[in-house]
Design a protein around this motif. Structure first.
Motif, short mmCIF file in Angstrom:
data_model
loop_
_atom_site.label_atom_id
_atom_site.label_comp_id
_atom_site.label_asym_id
_atom_site.label_seq_id
_atom_site.Cartn_x
_atom_site.Cartn_y
_atom_site.Cartn_z
N ILE A 62 0.86 -1.24 0.28
CA ILE A 62 0.03 -0.12 -0.01
C ILE A 62 0.61 1.51 -0.19
N GLY B 142 1.08 5.99 -4.05
CA GLY B 142 1.23 6.69 -5.34
C GLY B 142 2.91 7.09 -6.33
N TYR C 271 0.13 -0.06 -5.88
CA TYR C 271 -0.81 0.07 -5.24
C TYR C 271 -0.44 -0.78 -4.16
N SER C 272 -1.38 -2.69 -4.68
CA SER C 272 -1.30 -3.85 -3.82
C SER C 272 -1.02 -4.94 -4.98
#
Length: 239
Positions: A184, A187, A199-200
């Motif tokens: 996480i 950006g 992100y993930s």
């Protein structure tokens, strides 16, 4: 100029006794009255100089052999045997008919009648395309590939070092390690290929610098066919 062209095209030779007409172009360069089309049929094909209703046995579209009712458009006698289209990754071969079953054209997505001629893929057993769709100017490259050695379809984008380590063509100086843990971020971590934030998603990270690739981006093929171009596109490294 446009009017003159249309007027000249309407000029014909006509016999008023038996109502027989011949176009000027056909008089200058008449088509042969009979041909042998051994690639598609065993009997002699005879020219029928009148408009009649029939389904072409080569392309399946409405439009002959007098011995067995085999009929074909004059233009379909020139259909090539092996071609590339920009809607499919593999070469396509012309078939006199497909195997019985339900077929859908890879271009227009309409039904392909299996009992008529079409192009199909020997690698993908369910892919076929209408003959007329396959030879559209915006679909194929107008090359006969019969007798031409096929280039390797797949050029791997990376070499596997071990289960979690690869050497990608875009970053050959260092190895990339797979990270599948949940990430996480705000950006600020971006993929070097698509420039989108990570992100993930699983990603590959360079073990010696900040180079990062989404796992999905790392697996992008080196060559790809696209319907906007009649030649295959090559993925290159711009950095």
């Amino acid at each position: 100029m446009s009017y003159m062209w249309k007027r000249i095209k309407l000029e014909i030779y006509h016999c008023s006794i038996c109502k027989f007409s011949v176009d000027v172009d056909c008089m200058r360069d008449p088509p042969p009255l009979a041909i042998f089309f051994s690639k598609a049929h065993e009997h002699q094909l005879n020219l029928i100089p009148r408009k009649i209703s029939f389904d072409c046995d080569a392309c399946g579209m409405a439009g002959s052999c007098q011995q067995c009712d085999f009929m074909i458009h004059q233009s379909c006698t020139d259909l090539l045997e092996i071609i590339n289209v920009n809607r499919h990754e593999h070469r396509l071969s012309r078939r006199l008919h497909l195997s019985p079953g339900s077929w859908v054209c890879g271009f227009c997505h309409k039904e392909v009648d299996w009992s008529y001629g079409a192009y199909s893929c020997s690698v993908c057993p369910n892919y076929a395309i209408h003959s007329k769709c396959a030879i559209r100017d915006d679909v194929w490259d107008k090359l006969e590939l019969k007798g031409i050695q096929e280039e390797p379809q797949e050029i791997e984008p990376f070499k596997v070092i071990n289960e979690n380590l690869i050497c990608h063509f875009s970053h050959e100086k260092h190895s990339l390690q797979l990270n599948e843990e949940s990430v996480i971020s705000d950006g600020s971590i971006r993929c070097e290929a698509c420039v989108l934030p990570i992100y993930s998603q699983p990603f590959y990270r360079c073990m010696q610098c900040d180079f990062i690739l989404h796992k999905t981006c790392a697996y992008l093929p080196r060559k790809k066919r696209h319907f906007y171009h009649d030649k295959p596109l090559t993925l290159i490294n711009m950095w």
